[in-house]
Design an enzyme around this catalytic site. Structure first.
Site, PDB file in Angstrom:
ATOM      1  NE  ARG A 131       0.169   1.157   3.444  1.00 29.17           N
ATOM      2  CZ  ARG A 131       1.146   2.002   3.678  1.00 29.17           C
ATOM      3  NH1 ARG A 131       2.403   1.580   3.756  1.00 29.17           N
ATOM      4  NH2 ARG A 131       0.932   3.289   3.849  1.00 29.17           N
TER       5      ARG A 131
ATOM      6  NE  ARG B  27      -6.241   0.955  -1.513  1.00 25.66           N
ATOM      7  CZ  ARG B  27      -5.545   1.405  -0.472  1.00 25.66           C
ATOM      8  NH1 ARG B  27      -4.253   1.090  -0.341  1.00 25.66           N
ATOM      9  NH2 ARG B  27      -6.100   2.165   0.450  1.00 25.66           N
TER      10      ARG B  27
ATOM     11  CD  GLN C 255      -2.963   2.294   7.038  1.00 27.31           C
ATOM     12  OE1 GLN C 255      -3.526   2.625   8.095  1.00 27.31           O
ATOM     13  NE2 GLN C 255      -3.608   2.222   5.901  1.00 27.31           N
TER      14      GLN C 255
ATOM     15  CG  ASP D 175      -3.095   7.707  -1.620  1.00 27.71           C
ATOM     16  OD1 ASP D 175      -2.751   7.959  -0.453  1.00 27.71           O
ATOM     17  OD2 ASP D 175      -3.076   6.569  -2.121  1.00 27.71           O
TER      18      ASP D 175
ATOM     19  CG  ASN E  68      -2.202  11.343   3.111  1.00 33.91           C
ATOM     20  OD1 ASN E  68      -1.725  10.451   2.417  1.00 33.91           O
ATOM     21  ND2 ASN E  68      -1.797  11.551   4.350  1.00 33.91           N
ATOM     22  CE  LYS E  69      -4.977   5.414   4.851  1.00 33.82           C
ATOM     23  NZ  LYS E  69      -6.007   4.637   4.103  1.00 33.82           N
TER      24      LYS E  69
HETATM   25  O1  MRU Z   1      -4.450   3.122   2.476  1.00 35.72           O
HETATM   26  P1  MRU Z   1      -2.975   3.302   2.352  1.00 35.72           P
HETATM   27  O2  MRU Z   1      -2.203   2.690   3.454  1.00 35.72           O
HETATM   28  O3  MRU Z   1      -2.477   2.889   0.979  1.00 35.72           O
HETATM   29  O4  MRU Z   1      -2.774   4.871   2.448  1.00 35.72           O
HETATM   30  C1  MRU Z   1      -1.488   5.387   2.319  1.00 35.72           C
HETATM   31  C2  MRU Z   1      -1.437   6.858   2.498  1.00 35.72           C
HETATM   32  O5  MRU Z   1      -2.410   7.506   2.772  1.00 35.72           O
HETATM   33  C3  MRU Z   1      -0.117   7.499   2.232  1.00 35.72           C
HETATM   34  O6  MRU Z   1       0.048   8.650   3.023  1.00 35.72           O
HETATM   35  C4  MRU Z   1      -0.029   7.911   0.754  1.00 35.72           C
HETATM   36  O7  MRU Z   1      -0.338   6.829  -0.085  1.00 35.72           O
HETATM   37  C5  MRU Z   1       1.320   8.405   0.404  1.00 35.72           C
HETATM   38  S1  MRU Z   1       2.517   7.104   0.440  1.00 35.72           S
HETATM   39  C6  MRU Z   1       4.018   7.793   0.197  1.00 35.72           C
END
Ligand code: MRU
Length: 333
Positions: free
Chosen positions: A55, A89, A187, A228, A238-239
């Site tokens: 991820r 995704r 995470q 993302d 972002n997350k």
């Molecule tokens: O759901 P995830 O774990 O893929 O989400 C990841 C994030 O939100 C990261 O901050 C983002 O992908 C940047 S990774 C360098």
């Protein structure tokens, strides 16, 4: 990335290629077990991205690029493989960028495996440059807040948000990192904390709800997160939970930086509100490590990302330099 094992220190990437097999650290088992997952075809790649074996936007992109190389080498229907991989995704722009990039490279006569290796290496080099650029903003003694995992696990190596911290450590700056645990998949607690432990960077994990408290009390000098997707107007996805950290940071005069390679910028998506936000299985909220933590009979919602408007962003740390929301277009000069 540096990993402490019973057999000593190892230097590993999050994803790599061995012949026609795509290998990756299975992030679902960290920090307790270091298990390697092998993907043999587009179905495996799709599963690995969807179920979050790997991820993080750049890492998803590289996994997709290797998956496309595999499909080309195996001479299967590559349009079908591309659609399958892209459907894993919806939010990370790197996924779509990487698949299109691979198709374009092969169309131009490039060897698929070589193209995927080059793509992976370019991501690694960009992350290293992000680290060097971002470290200039970190002063000795800084306390930094980060959300989710934008480290080597999320990018193949170095990381985006964590890269400036790695370089800061190399420069012998005394830094301390506050790591949001990042519910529901943790995470931060499971992956970012593990990376910082392996790099001997001082840190502590805090409940997501505690970040505002620490910002308000003056414990945080800067926030650095990954993203993302960056929309054309500079908004970022972002997350989930990133938005509220950004608002609280601005309210308290704390700089909020977004670290990402230029390839995360999606010029075709006008604003953050146009970025598709992934809705994941509610079970990720109701069940933690196999135990139901939500009252029986209650449902849960599980948006995986949120959007932070550009007005909350102090700067975008990229491999080309640091840009503000007002000079973001210069990124393409
Ligand atoms: O759901 P995830 O774990 O893929 O989400 C990841 C994030 O939100 C990261 O901050 C983002 O992908 C940047 S990774 C360098």
């Amino acid at each position: 990335m540096r990993i402490k094992t019973d057999d000593g220190i190892k230097d590993m990437r999050a994803v790599w290629r061995e012949g026609n097999i795509v290998k990756m650290i299975d992030q679902r088992y960290l920090p307790n077990e270091l298990i390697i997952f092998s993907a043999k075809n587009a179905d495996d790649i799709h599963m690995a991205i969807k179920e979050m074996v790997v991820r993080g936007a750049p890492c998803i992109g590289v996994t997709a690029a290797y998956g496309m190389a595999q499909a080309f080498e195996k001479r299967v229907d590559t349009s079908e493989a591309a659609s399958k991989i892209k459907s894993a995704r919806p939010t990370a722009y790197d996924l779509f960028y990487a698949v299109d990039h691979m198709q374009e490279q092969v169309k131009q006569g490039k060897d698929p495996s070589e193209a995927a290796d080059d793509y992976a290496l370019s991501v690694i080099n960009k992350c290293r440059a992000i680290g060097e650029n971002g470290a200039k903003m970190i002063e000795d003694g800084y306390n930094i807040l980060t959300h989710c995992n934008a480290g080597a696990l999320a990018t193949v190596d170095h990381g985006t948000a964590l890269a400036p911290m790695r370089v800061g450590k190399e420069q012998e700056k005394n830094i301390f990192v506050y790591v949001d645990e990042t519910r529901p998949r943790l995470q931060g607690a499971k992956l970012t904390a593990w990376e910082l432990y392996n790099e001997d960077i001082r840190h502590t994990v805090i409940a997501d709800n505690a970040a505002g408290h620490y910002i308000q009390r003056g414990h945080i000098d800067m926030v650095i997160v990954g993203t993302d997707r960056i929309a054309a107007n500079g908004d970022i996805a972002n997350k989930i939970g990133t938005y509220e950290k950004a608002v609280v940071a601005k309210e308290n005069g704390v700089p909020f930086y977004v670290a990402a390679p230029v390839t995360t910028f999606d010029p075709n998506t006008e604003s953050g509100m146009d970025i598709p936000i992934e809705e994941r299985d509610p079970k990720e909220v109701t069940i933690m490590d196999g135990v139901r933590v939500v009252s029986p009979g209650s449902n849960a919602n599980n948006p995986a990302f949120d959007v932070t408007p550009s007005r909350y962003i102090t700067g975008y740390i990229t491999e080309k330099g640091i840009y503000t929301p007002d000079d973001l277009e210069d990124m393409f000069d």
